[in-house]
Design a protein around this motif. Structure first.
Motif, PDB file in Angstrom:
ATOM      1  N   CYS A  42     -11.603   2.328 -19.142  1.00 26.22           N
ATOM      2  CA  CYS A  42     -11.751   3.366 -18.117  1.00 26.22           C
ATOM      3  C   CYS A  42     -12.703   4.416 -18.690  1.00 26.22           C
ATOM      4  O   CYS A  42     -12.388   5.024 -19.722  1.00 26.22           O
ATOM      5  CB  CYS A  42     -10.416   4.019 -17.786  1.00 26.22           C
ATOM      6  SG  CYS A  42      -9.220   2.938 -16.978  1.00 26.22           S
ATOM      7  N   CYS A  43     -13.846   4.627 -18.050  1.00 27.98           N
ATOM      8  CA  CYS A  43     -14.840   5.497 -18.668  1.00 27.98           C
ATOM      9  C   CYS A  43     -15.768   6.094 -17.627  1.00 27.98           C
ATOM     10  O   CYS A  43     -15.866   5.593 -16.501  1.00 27.98           O
ATOM     11  CB  CYS A  43     -15.668   4.726 -19.705  1.00 27.98           C
ATOM     12  SG  CYS A  43     -16.810   3.531 -18.974  1.00 27.98           S
ATOM     13  N   ASP A  44     -16.470   7.172 -18.023  1.00 30.69           N
ATOM     14  CA  ASP A  44     -17.555   7.699 -17.201  1.00 30.69           C
ATOM     15  C   ASP A  44     -18.900   7.526 -17.901  1.00 30.69           C
ATOM     16  O   ASP A  44     -19.888   8.144 -17.523  1.00 30.69           O
ATOM     17  CB  ASP A  44     -17.304   9.165 -16.830  1.00 30.69           C
ATOM     18  CG  ASP A  44     -17.203  10.105 -18.025  1.00 30.69           C
ATOM     19  OD1 ASP A  44     -17.400   9.645 -19.171  1.00 30.69           O
ATOM     20  OD2 ASP A  44     -16.934  11.303 -17.826  1.00 30.69           O
ATOM     21  N   SER A  45     -18.932   6.674 -18.898  1.00 28.97           N
ATOM     22  CA  SER A  45     -20.136   6.425 -19.688  1.00 28.97           C
ATOM     23  C   SER A  45     -20.927   5.263 -19.108  1.00 28.97           C
ATOM     24  O   SER A  45     -20.376   4.190 -18.858  1.00 28.97           O
ATOM     25  CB  SER A  45     -19.746   6.098 -21.135  1.00 28.97           C
ATOM     26  OG  SER A  45     -20.801   5.455 -21.817  1.00 28.97           O
ATOM     27  N   GLY A  46     -22.231   5.473 -18.918  1.00 32.40           N
ATOM     28  CA  GLY A  46     -23.061   4.373 -18.453  1.00 32.40           C
ATOM     29  C   GLY A  46     -23.122   3.235 -19.449  1.00 32.40           C
ATOM     30  O   GLY A  46     -22.992   2.065 -19.096  1.00 32.40           O
TER      31      GLY A  46
END
Length: 352
Positions: free
Chosen positions: A279-283
């Motif tokens: 789960c991440c917001d990193s491209g």
């Protein structure tokens, strides 16, 4: 004939990772030589130095030590420093990566001095102009001489904007980096043993983007969402320094999470390969999850990496389920994107 000098501007963790295979390709295949310029955007040892060591990247030839401040302030200070550096050193070309403030500052400084600009990860679009990264991408692409696209969709985005010259689909250098590091991580990293994760189901989480951390209500909602999605599994959370500071200042608790310091590249590869879900917001991490064939939930309302969603490996957090059966993504290439990039740069100079 003296070797051409390419100044490779980096400043943030994702750029260090991409620079690994590209620097090796310059050393092994190119008629040009790369000189690394580190802006200092990520300066913490866990966010910078460890990547140079683990990825065996040459130490920067120039360090600007610029960090902190607003987006405009940071970009402006970098632009001023890079302008002076490029005037003094007169490189033959400037290579920039991705979509950070360092990317835009390097591209603008070079283009204003009529120095050729080469952009790795060109053509990516989230179509969300509220993201500073989206502005950086668009402006950098429109001043670049060579645009190295990781996917066919990125090429199509540029065509829609009228950018067709110097555009090449080369594959993804992150694929190169992951392939080169995966085997080393299995033997060199002991992070699973150190954190007592061997044989334990866990979710790997990262949150660092301003759109998520600057809005405290949204940040709390995302943390609650990850807890719910983890369904009782441990959540390993390498915490970005800025995210940690915001949580502490706002009194936001991390119950259910295992907060750890930002992980080095080899440790992160091992954490991805051992987890059940990212789960991440990193491209970059969205793609790394795919490279390790781990499902991912992107903690944003859009993604530049639409092919990961189309191929069933990724979904947005507001989407209830994965939309497609899982399949391979051929666009990302065969692990030789970096070599293609330096070949195109050499060919461009030979014919310019």
């Amino acid at each position: 004939m003296p070797q051409r000098r390419i100044f490779s501007v980096v400043g943030a963790r994702p750029q260090f990772i991409k620079a690994g295979p590209v620097e090796r390709a310059f050393k092994d295949h190119a008629a040009s030589r790369s000189y690394i310029v580190h802006t200092g955007q990520h300066y913490d040892a866990n966010m910078s130095e460890v990547f140079f060591e683990e990825l065996q990247i040459p130490q920067p030839s120039f360090k600007l030590n610029i960090s902190g401040g607003s987006h405009g302030e940071m970009t402006g200070r970098m632009l001023e420093a890079l302008d002076r550096l490029f005037i003094d050193e007169r490189p033959d070309g400037v290579l920039v990566y991705g979509d950070t403030n360092s990317t835009l500052a390097g591209a603008l400084a070079a283009s204003k001095l009529s120095i050729p600009v080469f952009h790795i990860e060109a053509g990516l679009r989230s179509f969300n102009r509220a993201m500073p990264e989206e502005i950086n991408r668009v402006l950098t692409d429109h001043v670049s001489d060579l645009l190295f696209c990781p996917t066919a969709a990125a090429v199509e985005n540029l065509v829609r904007e009228g950018v067709t010259q110097g555009v090449y689909a080369v594959g993804d250098v992150m694929q190169d980096a992951t392939q080169q590091a995966a085997a080393r991580a299995e033997t060199a990293s002991t992070v699973l043993e150190t954190l007592d994760l061997v044989g334990r189901p866990y979710v790997l989480c990262t949150i660092h983007r301003a759109e998520n951390t600057n809005d405290l209500d949204r940040l709390r909602a995302l943390l609650d969402y990850v807890r719910e999605t983890a369904a009782g599994r441990l959540i390993v959370f390498p915490v970005h320094p800025r995210t940690r500071k915001i949580c502490e200042a706002a009194g936001i608790g991390l119950e259910g999470f295992m907060p750890i310091d930002p992980a080095g590249y080899l440790d992160l590869q091992r954490l991805i390969s051992g987890c059940e879900l990212v789960c991440c917001d990193s491209g970059g991490l969205q793609k790394e999850a795919y490279f390790h064939r781990r499902p991912c939930v992107t903690l944003r309302d859009e993604t530049e990496w639409v092919e990961t969603i189309d191929a069933g490996w990724n979904r947005l957090w507001r989407t209830p389920d994965f939309v497609s059966p899982r399949r391979g993504i051929t666009d990302y290439g065969d692990g030789h994107a970096a070599r293609r990039i330096v070949e195109h740069i050499d060919q461009w100079f030979a014919t310019a």
